[in-house]
Design a protein around this motif. Structure first.
Motif, short mmCIF file in Angstrom:
data_model
loop_
_atom_site.label_atom_id
_atom_site.label_comp_id
_atom_site.label_asym_id
_atom_site.label_seq_id
_atom_site.Cartn_x
_atom_site.Cartn_y
_atom_site.Cartn_z
N ALA A 1 0.82 -1.22 0.00
CA ALA A 1 0.00 0.00 0.00
C ALA A 1 0.85 1.26 0.00
CB ALA A 1 -0.93 0.00 1.22
N ARG A 2 2.16 1.12 -0.15
CA ARG A 2 3.02 2.30 -0.12
C ARG A 2 2.86 3.14 -1.39
NH1 ARG A 2 8.81 -0.05 0.28
NH2 ARG A 2 7.88 -1.38 -1.31
N SER A 3 3.03 4.44 -1.22
CA SER A 3 2.99 5.33 -2.37
C SER A 3 4.30 5.23 -3.14
CB SER A 3 2.78 6.77 -1.91
OG SER A 3 3.91 7.22 -1.18
N ALA A 4 4.34 5.82 -4.32
CA ALA A 4 5.56 5.80 -5.13
C ALA A 4 6.71 6.48 -4.40
CB ALA A 4 5.31 6.47 -6.47
N ARG A 5 6.39 7.57 -3.69
CA ARG A 5 7.43 8.29 -2.94
C ARG A 5 7.98 7.42 -1.82
NH1 ARG A 5 8.11 11.49 1.61
NH2 ARG A 5 9.68 13.14 1.37
N GLU A 6 7.11 6.73 -1.09
CA GLU A 6 7.54 5.88 0.01
C GLU A 6 8.42 4.73 -0.49
OE1 GLU A 6 3.70 4.93 1.54
OE2 GLU A 6 3.86 6.34 3.22
N LYS A 7 8.04 4.16 -1.64
CA LYS A 7 8.85 3.09 -2.23
C LYS A 7 10.23 3.61 -2.62
CE LYS A 7 4.95 0.43 -4.10
NZ LYS A 7 4.28 -0.05 -5.32
N ALA A 8 10.26 4.80 -3.21
CA ALA A 8 11.53 5.40 -3.62
C ALA A 8 12.43 5.66 -2.41
CB ALA A 8 11.28 6.69 -4.40
N ILE A 9 11.82 6.13 -1.32
CA ILE A 9 12.58 6.39 -0.10
C ILE A 9 13.15 5.10 0.47
CG2 ILE A 9 12.38 7.14 2.30
CD1 ILE A 9 10.42 9.29 1.35
N ASP A 10 12.31 4.06 0.53
CA ASP A 10 12.77 2.78 1.07
C ASP A 10 13.89 2.18 0.22
OD1 ASP A 10 11.08 2.82 3.24
OD2 ASP A 10 9.49 1.68 2.26
N GLU B 1 18.67 9.60 8.38
CA GLU B 1 18.14 9.87 7.04
C GLU B 1 16.63 9.64 6.97
OE1 GLU B 1 20.68 7.43 4.63
OE2 GLU B 1 22.45 8.62 5.14
N THR B 2 16.11 8.68 7.77
CA THR B 2 14.67 8.47 7.81
C THR B 2 13.96 9.70 8.36
OG1 THR B 2 14.90 6.07 8.10
CG2 THR B 2 12.82 7.06 8.80
N VAL B 3 14.49 10.26 9.43
CA VAL B 3 13.89 11.47 10.02
C VAL B 3 13.97 12.63 9.04
CG1 VAL B 3 14.14 13.21 11.84
CG2 VAL B 3 14.31 10.77 12.41
N LEU B 4 15.12 12.82 8.41
CA LEU B 4 15.30 13.95 7.50
C LEU B 4 14.39 13.86 6.28
CD1 LEU B 4 19.21 14.32 7.54
CD2 LEU B 4 17.54 15.84 8.60
N VAL B 5 14.22 12.65 5.76
CA VAL B 5 13.46 12.47 4.52
C VAL B 5 11.97 12.30 4.77
CG1 VAL B 5 13.15 10.99 2.51
CG2 VAL B 5 15.45 11.55 3.28
N LYS B 6 11.61 11.48 5.76
CA LYS B 6 10.19 11.18 5.99
C LYS B 6 9.50 12.21 6.87
CE LYS B 6 10.27 6.18 5.19
NZ LYS B 6 9.88 4.84 5.72
N LYS B 7 10.20 12.68 7.89
CA LYS B 7 9.58 13.62 8.83
C LYS B 7 9.77 15.07 8.40
CE LYS B 7 8.31 10.36 11.74
NZ LYS B 7 6.87 10.01 11.93
#
Length: 427
Positions: A17-26, A345-351
């Motif tokens: 169910a992830r969005s395209a942006r979430e997949k790219a980040i992962d 990097e998770t905090v910087l990119v996702k939050k």
């Protein structure tokens, strides 16, 4: 060590169910960006994470514990930590269609979204950042010892004047390597560094106990406890337990290492991961027990907190061993830094919504390496705090948390073997 395996169909992945942006980040984040590791990657990553500066302090730990309690603590710790490591490997894919790629994700599943973060993340950060700072100090000191032994001779004790270079400069030299290596994107990209580090750990451990055997027992060696007063013995005992806990601190990165191994319904990642862990623990035993027992046998309670410092001859061999320590802690630093890079990097990119890319990685990772270098230079006695860190964070994340999470998630039948074993470990 068996759990009820879920039915084969339960392994079927759930709809993504992830969005395209979430997949790219992962696909960009260091822990989830590469999943093509082999079982032997697990072996040498775990050896590199486990066998670090801690092995060289084990003879000193025995001098605080004595023969009987010291051997018991070493053996029991080896058995218990192997069991809790097995638990974590098993829990990595306990939920159908989901992988717990990070320690805190497993904690969130066990204790809840918010509570799991507050329980796991602070302790994991204390361990990983603490280890990185300790390795900065250890790397700098080992470089200095290498220089002093070769340039000054006499075990480096006679260095004076222009030949006596401060440890601060060696820490900076050691840190300069990490400013470059920290830009490698993920665990698989540092596999070569990790392999070299694993080989070096076995090599310098062998040199440490081999040189001790060659030197033989010191005249008038004393095996009484190092401390003479009751408070001193108590503090020494708990400090030694902390040193041993530090030596078995690899659990803090095990889920992140397993995340790099591919997994299918037919071949789940836990099988190659466990194979690598068993090989790693055999190497751990070959490093830890000879160094601890032979080092203490040779020097008794006069052994220093780094067995290689106690040894001074043959000169070339001690210099070589110290350079091996440098190479090993270079790899260990990167293994423990990678989950921290992932968190940052998770905090910087996702939050904070920063765009992922080379610039963000360059700035964030360089800042982290600079921070650990600054603390190491400011507090060069940081290694003396291992006992404190061992009791505060290393022991819970290694010995206790896996058992607590196992009880919370699997809820084994009351008074069953699994229930009893984990409650004993938790108590």
């Amino acid at each position: 060590m068996e759990t009820q395996a879920p039915e084969k169909e339960n392994y079927l992945p759930e709809k993504d169910a992830r969005s395209a942006r979430e997949k790219a980040i992962d696909e960009w984040l260091p822990i989830t960006s590469s999943r093509n590791a082999k079982w032997w990657y697990s072996a040498f990553h775990n050896v590199t994470a486990m066998v670090g500066a801690g092995v060289l302090s084990l003879p000193y730990a025995l001098s605080e514990l004595g023969w009987g309690p010291g051997i018991a603590v070493l053996v029991v710790s080896w058995v218990i930590t192997l069991y809790t490591l097995w638990q974590m490997v098993e829990m990595h894919e306990m939920v159908p269609g989901k992988r717990f790629d990070r320690y805190h994700e497993l904690g969130q599943h066990a204790f809840g979204e918010k509570l799991g973060l507050w329980i796991v993340v602070p302790q994991q950060l204390v361990v990983e950042v603490g280890v990185n700072i300790v390795y900065m100090v250890t790397g700098g000191r080992s470089l200095k010892k290498f220089h002093d032994v070769l340039v000054c001779g006499d075990g480096g004790a006679s260095c004076e004047g222009k030949d006596n270079i401060k440890t601060t400069y060696f820490i900076m030299i050691f840190a300069s390597v990490h400013f470059v290596l920290s830009q490698l994107p993920n665990f698989n990209s540092i596999s070569g560094v990790s392999l070299a580090a694993a080989v070096m750990s076995l090599s310098y451990s062998t040199i440490a106990w081999g040189a001790s055997v060659d030197k033989g027992r010191m005249a008038g060696v004393d095996y009484h406890l190092r401390a003479t007063t009751t408070p001193g013995k108590v503090f020494g005992f708990f400090g030694a337990l902390g040193d041993v806990a530090f030596a078995y601190a690899g659990h803090n990165v095990v889920l992140e290492i397993q995340a790099t191994i591919p997994s299918t319904p037919e071949k789940p990642s836990k099988k190659p991961m466990w194979k690598g862990v068993v090989v790693a623990y055999v190497v751990v035993a070959l490093c830890y027990f000879p160094v601890a027992l032979i080092g203490y046998w040779a020097f008794g309670n006069s052994v220093q907190d780094n067995i290689l410092i106690t040894l001074s001859k043959p000169r070339w061999l001690i210099a070589l061993a110290n350079m091996m320590v440098v190479i090993h802690v270079i790899g260990s630093y990167q293994i423990y830094a990678m989950p921290v890079f992932d968190m940052i990097e998770t905090v910087l990119v996702k939050k904070l919504r920063f765009p992922p890319g080379l610039t963000l990685r360059l700035i964030s990772r360089t800042a982290y390496v600079a921070f650990t270098m600054f603390i190491a230079i400011t507090f060069p006695f940081f290694g003396g705090l291992l006992g404190f860190f061992g009791g505060f964070a290393f022991a819970p994340t290694t010995y206790f948390l896996p058992c607590v999470m196992w009880l919370a998630i699997y809820k084994p039948k009351r008074f069953s073997l699994s229930w009893f074993t984990n409650w004993v470990r938790k108590s």
